[in-house]
Design a protein around this motif. Structure first.
Motif, PDB file in Angstrom:
ATOM      1  N   SER A 186      -9.217 -22.052  -5.792  1.00  0.00           N
ATOM      2  CA  SER A 186      -9.950 -22.141  -6.740  1.00  0.00           C
ATOM      3  C   SER A 186     -10.664 -21.104  -6.347  1.00  0.00           C
ATOM      4  CB  SER A 186     -10.446 -23.339  -7.363  1.00  0.00           C
ATOM      5  OG  SER A 186     -11.770 -24.104  -6.052  1.00  0.00           O
ATOM      6  N   PRO A 187     -11.294 -20.327  -7.377  1.00  0.00           N
ATOM      7  CA  PRO A 187     -12.550 -19.695  -7.929  1.00  0.00           C
ATOM      8  C   PRO A 187     -13.621 -20.022  -7.158  1.00  0.00           C
ATOM      9  CG  PRO A 187     -10.958 -19.258  -9.699  1.00  0.00           C
ATOM     10  CD  PRO A 187     -10.700 -20.082  -9.062  1.00  0.00           C
ATOM     11  N   GLU A 188     -13.848 -21.441  -6.914  1.00  0.00           N
ATOM     12  CA  GLU A 188     -15.233 -22.139  -6.946  1.00  0.00           C
ATOM     13  C   GLU A 188     -15.424 -22.119  -5.154  1.00  0.00           C
ATOM     14  OE1 GLU A 188     -14.690 -23.073 -10.936  1.00  0.00           O
ATOM     15  OE2 GLU A 188     -13.409 -23.910  -9.138  1.00  0.00           O
ATOM     16  N   ALA A 189     -13.041 -22.463  -4.645  1.00  0.00           N
ATOM     17  CA  ALA A 189     -13.447 -22.420  -2.928  1.00  0.00           C
ATOM     18  C   ALA A 189     -13.893 -21.582  -2.742  1.00  0.00           C
ATOM     19  CB  ALA A 189     -12.798 -23.337  -3.047  1.00  0.00           C
ATOM     20  N   ARG A 190     -13.003 -20.172  -2.978  1.00  0.00           N
ATOM     21  CA  ARG A 190     -13.403 -19.244  -2.412  1.00  0.00           C
ATOM     22  C   ARG A 190     -14.768 -18.898  -2.208  1.00  0.00           C
ATOM     23  NH1 ARG A 190      -8.917 -16.176  -4.838  1.00  0.00           N
ATOM     24  NH2 ARG A 190      -8.321 -14.995  -3.259  1.00  0.00           N
ATOM     25  N   GLU A 191     -15.017 -19.017  -3.365  1.00  0.00           N
ATOM     26  CA  GLU A 191     -16.961 -18.997  -3.404  1.00  0.00           C
ATOM     27  C   GLU A 191     -17.352 -19.328  -2.589  1.00  0.00           C
ATOM     28  OE1 GLU A 191     -19.650 -16.074  -4.507  1.00  0.00           O
ATOM     29  OE2 GLU A 191     -17.289 -16.075  -5.293  1.00  0.00           O
ATOM     30  N   ALA A 192     -17.387 -20.658  -2.228  1.00  0.00           N
ATOM     31  CA  ALA A 192     -18.460 -21.769  -0.906  1.00  0.00           C
ATOM     32  C   ALA A 192     -17.739 -20.579   0.040  1.00  0.00           C
ATOM     33  CB  ALA A 192     -17.947 -22.537  -1.313  1.00  0.00           C
ATOM     34  N   ALA A 193     -16.322 -20.969   0.605  1.00  0.00           N
ATOM     35  CA  ALA A 193     -16.418 -20.507   1.851  1.00  0.00           C
ATOM     36  C   ALA A 193     -16.371 -18.697   1.909  1.00  0.00           C
ATOM     37  CB  ALA A 193     -14.766 -20.372   1.995  1.00  0.00           C
ATOM     38  N   GLU A 210     -16.084 -11.072   1.341  1.00  0.00           N
ATOM     39  CA  GLU A 210     -15.944 -11.541  -0.257  1.00  0.00           C
ATOM     40  C   GLU A 210     -14.971 -12.979  -0.927  1.00  0.00           C
ATOM     41  OE1 GLU A 210     -17.468  -9.453  -3.306  1.00  0.00           O
ATOM     42  OE2 GLU A 210     -18.313  -8.587  -1.429  1.00  0.00           O
ATOM     43  N   PRO A 211     -14.938 -13.523  -1.933  1.00  0.00           N
ATOM     44  CA  PRO A 211     -14.612 -14.044  -2.244  1.00  0.00           C
ATOM     45  C   PRO A 211     -12.398 -13.957  -2.146  1.00  0.00           C
ATOM     46  CG  PRO A 211     -15.875 -14.742  -3.485  1.00  0.00           C
ATOM     47  CD  PRO A 211     -15.833 -12.781  -2.802  1.00  0.00           C
ATOM     48  N   GLY A 212     -12.242 -12.953  -2.817  1.00  0.00           N
ATOM     49  CA  GLY A 212     -10.977 -12.366  -2.804  1.00  0.00           C
ATOM     50  C   GLY A 212     -10.352 -12.904  -1.478  1.00  0.00           C
ATOM     51  N   ARG A 213     -11.325 -12.653  -0.049  1.00  0.00           N
ATOM     52  CA  ARG A 213     -10.502 -11.551   1.229  1.00  0.00           C
ATOM     53  C   ARG A 213      -9.819 -13.865   1.509  1.00  0.00           C
ATOM     54  NH1 ARG A 213      -8.893  -7.563   0.328  1.00  0.00           N
ATOM     55  NH2 ARG A 213      -8.270  -7.744   2.408  1.00  0.00           N
ATOM     56  N   VAL A 214     -10.376 -15.061   0.822  1.00  0.00           N
ATOM     57  CA  VAL A 214     -10.014 -16.225   1.500  1.00  0.00           C
ATOM     58  C   VAL A 214      -8.436 -16.846   0.835  1.00  0.00           C
ATOM     59  CG1 VAL A 214     -11.192 -18.504   1.683  1.00  0.00           C
ATOM     60  CG2 VAL A 214     -12.861 -16.645   1.679  1.00  0.00           C
ATOM     61  N   LEU A 215      -7.925 -17.469   1.650  1.00  0.00           N
ATOM     62  CA  LEU A 215      -6.849 -17.920   1.269  1.00  0.00           C
ATOM     63  C   LEU A 215      -6.832 -19.560   2.221  1.00  0.00           C
ATOM     64  CD1 LEU A 215      -3.989 -17.243   0.453  1.00  0.00           C
ATOM     65  CD2 LEU A 215      -3.951 -18.904   2.086  1.00  0.00           C
ATOM     66  N   GLY A 255      -4.749 -27.209   5.845  1.00  0.00           N
ATOM     67  CA  GLY A 255      -4.894 -27.667   7.423  1.00  0.00           C
ATOM     68  C   GLY A 255      -4.416 -25.710   7.485  1.00  0.00           C
ATOM     69  N   SER A 256      -5.083 -25.746   8.780  1.00  0.00           N
ATOM     70  CA  SER A 256      -4.735 -24.269   9.069  1.00  0.00           C
ATOM     71  C   SER A 256      -3.375 -23.857  10.179  1.00  0.00           C
ATOM     72  CB  SER A 256      -6.018 -24.210  10.070  1.00  0.00           C
ATOM     73  OG  SER A 256      -6.093 -25.038  11.255  1.00  0.00           O
ATOM     74  N   GLY A 303      -9.457 -34.130   9.388  1.00  0.00           N
ATOM     75  CA  GLY A 303      -8.331 -33.620   9.902  1.00  0.00           C
ATOM     76  C   GLY A 303      -6.832 -34.369   8.867  1.00  0.00           C
ATOM     77  N   GLY A 304      -7.119 -35.665   8.715  1.00  0.00           N
ATOM     78  CA  GLY A 304      -5.922 -36.442   8.313  1.00  0.00           C
ATOM     79  C   GLY A 304      -6.602 -35.691   6.425  1.00  0.00           C
ATOM     80  N   TRP A 305      -7.189 -34.847   6.369  1.00  0.00           N
ATOM     81  CA  TRP A 305      -7.336 -34.529   5.200  1.00  0.00           C
ATOM     82  C   TRP A 305      -6.215 -33.168   3.973  1.00  0.00           C
ATOM     83  CZ3 TRP A 305     -12.593 -35.666   1.479  1.00  0.00           C
ATOM     84  CH2 TRP A 305     -12.491 -37.028   1.838  1.00  0.00           C
ATOM     85  N   ARG A 306      -6.449 -32.120   5.787  1.00  0.00           N
ATOM     86  CA  ARG A 306      -5.791 -30.813   5.948  1.00  0.00           C
ATOM     87  C   ARG A 306      -6.437 -29.602   4.993  1.00  0.00           C
ATOM     88  NH1 ARG A 306      -4.707 -31.334   9.634  1.00  0.00           N
ATOM     89  NH2 ARG A 306      -3.312 -29.403   9.852  1.00  0.00           N
ATOM     90  N   ILE A 307      -7.722 -29.528   5.291  1.00  0.00           N
ATOM     91  CA  ILE A 307      -8.033 -28.417   4.884  1.00  0.00           C
ATOM     92  C   ILE A 307      -8.171 -27.470   5.598  1.00  0.00           C
ATOM     93  CG2 ILE A 307     -10.133 -28.233   3.437  1.00  0.00           C
ATOM     94  CD1 ILE A 307     -10.786 -30.714   2.529  1.00  0.00           C
ATOM     95  N   GLY A 308      -7.529 -26.838   5.596  1.00  0.00           N
ATOM     96  CA  GLY A 308      -7.813 -25.568   6.098  1.00  0.00           C
ATOM     97  C   GLY A 308      -8.041 -23.965   5.195  1.00  0.00           C
ATOM     98  N   PHE A 309      -8.217 -22.710   5.644  1.00  0.00           N
ATOM     99  CA  PHE A 309      -9.167 -21.807   5.661  1.00  0.00           C
ATOM    100  C   PHE A 309      -8.791 -20.179   6.314  1.00  0.00           C
ATOM    101  CE2 PHE A 309     -12.161 -23.454   6.206  1.00  0.00           C
ATOM    102  CZ  PHE A 309     -13.720 -22.535   6.355  1.00  0.00           C
TER     103      PHE A 309
END
Length: 442
Positions: A59-66, A78-83, A87-88, A227-233
């Motif tokens: 989402s734009p919000e998540a990428r902006e935050a990252a 830049e937010p556009g450089r985040v994916l 999980g990682s 870990g169990g929520w599987r959030i990687g970027f």
């Protein structure tokens, strides 16, 4: 056949023993072992009705935050450089599968790098780490390897490191980045432990030395124990090379995982904005990891093992070479036999060094200290808040159990030879992914 991941196998083996009523000290699994902060639970609960797929990259919000999160850590983004990804690990596999050429790994290295490379049909070349710290290959040895080859390749770095629990020296990181640039290698920098350096300092990043060819992967499984929520970027570099890799990565993501689950994107947007209460939570976690890892390190040294001092995260990589004669008298001739002996005879679960690409005959293993903080959420919260967690009864008891096990292990009195690895229930699969992948490609 693809073998069971060594880390997941030991976790399942120990938990099966717990379910059967056996007492086992679990030092085999790198789960961060801490409760979820209440504010994060509230964000997830509020986002539970978000059931749409959303953009592939996040989402734009998540990428902006990252992007802001990286920027506050010295890497303007830049937010556009985040994916984002579930999980990682999927990000790492996608990168290893799509970036061309051989895969160069520090040895020892986290078990999944070599296994994923083998799945992608890549040749794996392991290069020993310097004696000071793991996570990057020894620059001189890497230079010698690179002199003999041509063509593209991928160099994977882990700073801070799993399995050694150390932080690569800045001069070593700079030297391997210079070699990567000279030889046209892509850098994949796994920085998932970067928030957990024990002294609170910032981890050095390869992106500061080779910004145009470094992809950073990270996630929330270690710093916030999600870990169990599987959030990687991932952070992709600016420029033509980064554009091409980002397009490839987005394409793989669109066909394999579609997008990170929408509620988890809401969590990521919240966490990566660095709210003060979460920064304080991570600081408390870092202090807890440091104190317990240092205590286990002291027990290992007292037992006559050699071991690098832990500097980040919750790992140690002891070497029982000083006890080779006594261990050989018990039939212990390498890492797999050492791990089997510890689990079968002394109730301590560890992973053998060969699971991380180490030599099978080396008497080394990885120990993870993060599951010593308590069996219940209440105990783990108390450990997190304790001025001195080592005085908590359950932590003190775990250290005492380890002390007893190490004394029995290193005793010169020969015992019955340890059971063969295959007879240990699950130990026959512990070293298979990495050792097998390295064996096939050298």
């Amino acid at each position: 056949m693809t073998a069971h991941s060594a880390t997941l196998a030991i976790d399942e083996a120990v938990r099966a023993r717990w379910a059967a009523g056996q007492r086992v000290l679990h030092l085999g699994f790198g789960e961060a072992g801490l409760p979820v902060p209440e504010s994060v639970v509230e964000v997830l609960t509020a986002a539970a009705d978000r059931n749409g797929y959303g953009p592939v990259a996040g989402s734009p919000e998540a990428r902006e935050a990252a992007a802001g999160w990286f920027g506050r850590r010295g890497l303007p983004t830049e937010p556009g450089r985040v994916l984002f990804a579930p999980g990682s690990k999927p990000l790492l596999f996608a990168l290893l599968a799509t970036l061309p050429g051989d895969v160069f790994l520090p040895r020892p290295a986290w078990v999944s790098y070599a296994a994923q490379s083998a799945l992608a049909g890549k040749r794996v070349i392991g290069v020993p780490v310097p004696p000071e710290a793991g996570g990057v290959p020894d620059p001189e040895r890497l230079q010698a390897v690179l002199r003999t080859r041509r063509g593209p390749g991928v160099l994977v770095l882990t700073v801070p490191d799993n399995p050694t629990g150390t932080v690569a020296r800045p001069e070593h990181l700079r030297a391997v980045c210079e070699l990567a640039e000279r030889h046209g290698l892509a850098l994949v920098a796994d920085e998932i432990y970067a928030e957990l350096i024990h002294d609170g300092s910032r981890a050095p990043s390869a992106a500061t030395h080779l910004p145009e060819r470094t992809v950073i992967t990270t996630g929330l499984s270690k710093s916030l124990a999600l870990g169990g929520w599987r959030i990687g970027f991932a952070r992709l570099p600016e420029g033509p090379w980064g554009d091409a890799v980002l397009a490839e990565l987005r394409g793989v993501a669109s066909e394999v995982w579609s997008s990170l689950a929408a509620p988890m994107q809401a969590v990521a947007a919240h966490v990566l904005a660095d709210p003060p209460e979460l920064l304080a939570h991570v600081d408390a976690a870092r202090r807890l990891h440091a104190k317990v890892a240092a205590a286990v390190h002291a027990e290992l040294l007292a037992a006559g093992a050699t071991c690098r001092r832990p500097e980040a995260g919750f790992y140690l990589y002891p070497d029982f070479e000083p006890h080779r004669a006594a261990l050989a008298a018990k039939g212990i001739d390498g890492g797999a036999a050492l791990a089997t002996e510890l689990l079968e005879r002394h109730g301590v679960g560890v992973l053998p060094g060969e699971a991380f690409g180490d030599e099978p005959g080396a008497l080394r293993c990885r120990m993870a200290t993060s599951l010593l903080y308590g069996e219940t959420t209440a105990e783990r919260r108390q450990a997190l808040r304790a001025e001195d967690p080592l005085t908590l009864p359950w932590v003190a008891a775990a250290l005492a159990d380890l002390r007893t096990a190490l004394a029995a292990l290193t005793s010169p009195t020969p015992g019955t030879a340890p059971r063969a690895a295959g007879a240990a229930g699950c130990l026959d699969v512990l070293s298979a992914p990495t050792a097998g992948a390295l064996g096939r490609t050298r």
